[in-house]
Design a protein around this motif. Structure first.
Motif, mmCIF file in Angstrom:
data_model
loop_
_atom_site.group_PDB
_atom_site.id
_atom_site.type_symbol
_atom_site.label_atom_id
_atom_site.label_comp_id
_atom_site.label_asym_id
_atom_site.label_seq_id
_atom_site.Cartn_x
_atom_site.Cartn_y
_atom_site.Cartn_z
ATOM 1 N N TRP A 1 0.792 -1.006 0.477
ATOM 2 C CA TRP A 1 0.271 0.421 0.019
ATOM 3 C C TRP A 1 0.642 1.019 -0.104
ATOM 4 C CZ3 TRP A 1 -4.729 1.420 -1.039
ATOM 5 C CH2 TRP A 1 -5.231 2.714 -0.347
ATOM 6 N N ALA A 2 1.766 1.170 0.697
ATOM 7 C CA ALA A 2 2.991 2.099 1.018
ATOM 8 C C ALA A 2 3.706 2.333 -0.823
ATOM 9 C CB ALA A 2 4.086 1.659 2.308
ATOM 10 N N VAL A 3 3.353 1.631 -2.165
ATOM 11 C CA VAL A 3 4.803 1.630 -2.199
ATOM 12 C C VAL A 3 3.995 2.701 -3.847
ATOM 13 C CG1 VAL A 3 5.983 0.223 -4.661
ATOM 14 C CG2 VAL A 3 5.791 -0.505 -2.295
ATOM 15 N N PRO A 4 4.625 3.483 -4.526
ATOM 16 C CA PRO A 4 4.205 3.954 -5.244
ATOM 17 C C PRO A 4 3.903 3.316 -6.527
ATOM 18 C CG PRO A 4 6.264 5.317 -4.538
ATOM 19 C CD PRO A 4 6.348 3.978 -3.939
ATOM 20 N N HIS A 5 2.323 4.146 -7.365
ATOM 21 C CA HIS A 5 1.782 2.948 -8.550
ATOM 22 C C HIS A 5 2.398 2.881 -9.151
ATOM 23 C CE1 HIS A 5 -1.825 4.267 -6.147
ATOM 24 N NE2 HIS A 5 -2.360 3.347 -6.991
ATOM 25 N N VAL A 6 3.698 3.751 -10.155
ATOM 26 C CA VAL A 6 4.769 4.254 -10.204
ATOM 27 C C VAL A 6 5.762 3.157 -10.215
ATOM 28 C CG1 VAL A 6 6.306 5.197 -12.051
ATOM 29 C CG2 VAL A 6 4.406 6.387 -11.822
ATOM 30 N N VAL A 7 6.526 2.695 -8.884
ATOM 31 C CA VAL A 7 7.366 2.539 -9.137
ATOM 32 C C VAL A 7 6.820 0.310 -8.950
ATOM 33 C CG1 VAL A 7 8.646 1.188 -6.836
ATOM 34 C CG2 VAL A 7 8.231 3.164 -6.894
ATOM 35 N N ALA A 8 5.929 0.154 -8.290
ATOM 36 C CA ALA A 8 5.155 -0.752 -8.749
ATOM 37 C C ALA A 8 5.117 -1.304 -9.610
ATOM 38 C CB ALA A 8 3.681 -0.743 -7.810
ATOM 39 N N ALA A 9 4.661 -0.254 -10.551
ATOM 40 C CA ALA A 9 4.075 -0.682 -11.551
ATOM 41 C C ALA A 9 5.447 -1.236 -12.905
ATOM 42 C CB ALA A 9 3.924 0.303 -13.212
ATOM 43 N N LEU A 10 6.223 -0.388 -12.800
ATOM 44 C CA LEU A 10 7.784 -1.448 -13.261
ATOM 45 C C LEU A 10 8.524 -2.121 -13.082
ATOM 46 C CD1 LEU A 10 9.949 2.604 -13.484
ATOM 47 C CD2 LEU A 10 8.476 1.312 -14.941
ATOM 48 N N ASN B 1 -8.691 3.666 -11.939
ATOM 49 C CA ASN B 1 -7.297 3.504 -11.806
ATOM 50 C C ASN B 1 -6.766 3.359 -12.992
ATOM 51 O OD1 ASN B 1 -5.156 1.481 -12.142
ATOM 52 N ND2 ASN B 1 -5.269 1.385 -9.766
ATOM 53 N N PHE B 2 -5.795 4.107 -13.666
ATOM 54 C CA PHE B 2 -4.969 5.040 -14.373
ATOM 55 C C PHE B 2 -3.704 4.126 -14.262
ATOM 56 C CE2 PHE B 2 -2.619 7.685 -16.875
ATOM 57 C CZ PHE B 2 -3.541 8.074 -18.635
ATOM 58 N N VAL B 3 -2.971 4.422 -13.582
ATOM 59 C CA VAL B 3 -1.424 4.460 -13.427
ATOM 60 C C VAL B 3 -0.769 3.524 -13.913
ATOM 61 C CG1 VAL B 3 0.093 4.567 -12.433
ATOM 62 C CG2 VAL B 3 -1.580 6.079 -12.162
ATOM 63 N N PHE B 4 -1.650 2.441 -13.030
ATOM 64 C CA PHE B 4 -0.796 0.274 -14.495
ATOM 65 C C PHE B 4 -1.318 -0.030 -15.111
ATOM 66 C CE2 PHE B 4 -1.414 -0.962 -9.051
ATOM 67 C CZ PHE B 4 -0.139 -0.436 -8.700
ATOM 68 N N ILE B 5 -2.405 0.096 -15.465
ATOM 69 C CA ILE B 5 -3.042 -0.017 -17.017
ATOM 70 C C ILE B 5 -2.724 1.297 -18.257
ATOM 71 C CG2 ILE B 5 -4.481 -0.227 -18.454
ATOM 72 C CD1 ILE B 5 -6.781 -0.498 -16.276
ATOM 73 N N PHE B 6 -1.682 1.668 -17.503
ATOM 74 C CA PHE B 6 -1.162 3.069 -18.826
ATOM 75 C C PHE B 6 0.049 2.445 -18.830
ATOM 76 C CE2 PHE B 6 1.186 7.032 -20.154
ATOM 77 C CZ PHE B 6 0.238 7.267 -21.464
#
Length: 281
Positions: free
Chosen positions: A100-109, A217-222
């Motif tokens: 939950w604390a990990v930023p979305h961009v970091v998690a996606a990468l 939710n946009f970040v993960f998909i994009f």
């Protein structure tokens, strides 16, 4: 006392919403370039007759449903474990909250690397199984891409569900469990008859919030698929982004936004009505 709050809500929420609805009823191609028609329903007629729009609606529903179901189930399991007293419980709680604390961009990468078909750790682990001879191409295969994104979103959101459900479990009186144990009820019966009814209010909040968040939710998909492959992960929020910033069709983009808002309102209203019906029973 409520004046400043109401002003902020109007400026930040209501006014942009009304402005967007106004644009959806014009044929504007870019925001700020003026309107070529004062009023038209062509945008709604176009998007409702477009197969890509209905594909985006279906992807959004599957993505949101999978996220909510997976996060709630994992959240309940994690909450039940964290409610027990065992050595190292504090460390386990930190590990549970960490996604939950990990930023979305970091998690996606990170997950994008893990899904890599050549050197990703997931496929490497699958190949260690004796009955697996071929591994999936997670993000480039239409059969697995949406599932892969759902898994990432569940991993990111289940800690929120776990924390709220853990707080709800700890409000249930221990006397109820002791009385049921004396009556001969097993763990499964105690969970079904005591824990779940006691968590009904908390579950309602968790499901409602997860549903709203997954719709937007946009970040993960994009970042991971950009709506591909072949539209398999092209949710409505991604479709709206492409309509606005790739094709510069502001009117149809805001019409899709209105459609997404309507879907959110309908689903949340149905859910609230169902909960009120259960309370009346």
């Amino acid at each position: 006392m409520l004046g400043p709050v109401l002003v902020c809500i109007f400026v930040l929420v209501i006014a942009p919403l009304l402005w967007g609805l106004r644009i959806s009823l014009t044929d504007s191609r870019m925001i700020g370039l003026g309107y070529r028609k004062g009023f038209t329903l062509e945008n709604f007629q176009t998007i409702l007759s477009d197969p890509d729009t209905w594909n985006a609606v279906w992807v959004t529903i599957v993505f949101s449903g999978g996220t909510v179901i997976g996060s709630v189930l994992l959240g309940i399991a994690a909450a039940l474990v964290l409610d027990r007293d065992f050595p190292g419980r504090g460390i386990v709680r930190v590990l549970v909250i960490l996604p939950w604390a990990v930023p979305h961009v970091v998690a996606a990468l990170v997950w994008q690397w893990m899904y890599n078909p050549d050197f990703g750790i997931l496929n490497y682990g699958l190949l260690l199984l004796p009955w697996v001879s071929a591994t999936p191409k997670w993000l480039s295969d239409p059969q697995f891409a949406l599932l892969a994104i759902i898994i990432v979103n569940v991993w990111k959101t289940y800690p929120f569900a776990a924390l709220l459900l853990l707080a709800g479990i700890q409000t249930i009186s221990d006397d109820l469990y002791e009385a049921s144990a004396i009556d001969g009820a097993g763990p499964a019966r105690r969970f079904l008859d005591i824990t779940l009814p006691g968590l009904k209010r908390v579950l309602a909040i968790v499901v409602l919030l997860l549903l709203i968040w997954s719709f937007g939710n946009f970040v993960f998909i994009f970042l991971m698929t950009q709506g591909g492959p072949a539209g398999a992960t092209n949710a409505l929020v991604v479709h709206i982004y492409f309509e606005t910033f790739r094709f510069f069709r502001a009117g149809s983009a805001f019409a899709m936004g209105a459609l997404l808002l309507a879907m959110s309102i309908v689903l949340t209203s149905i859910y609230i009505i169902m909960l009120r019906g259960q309370d009346n029973d």
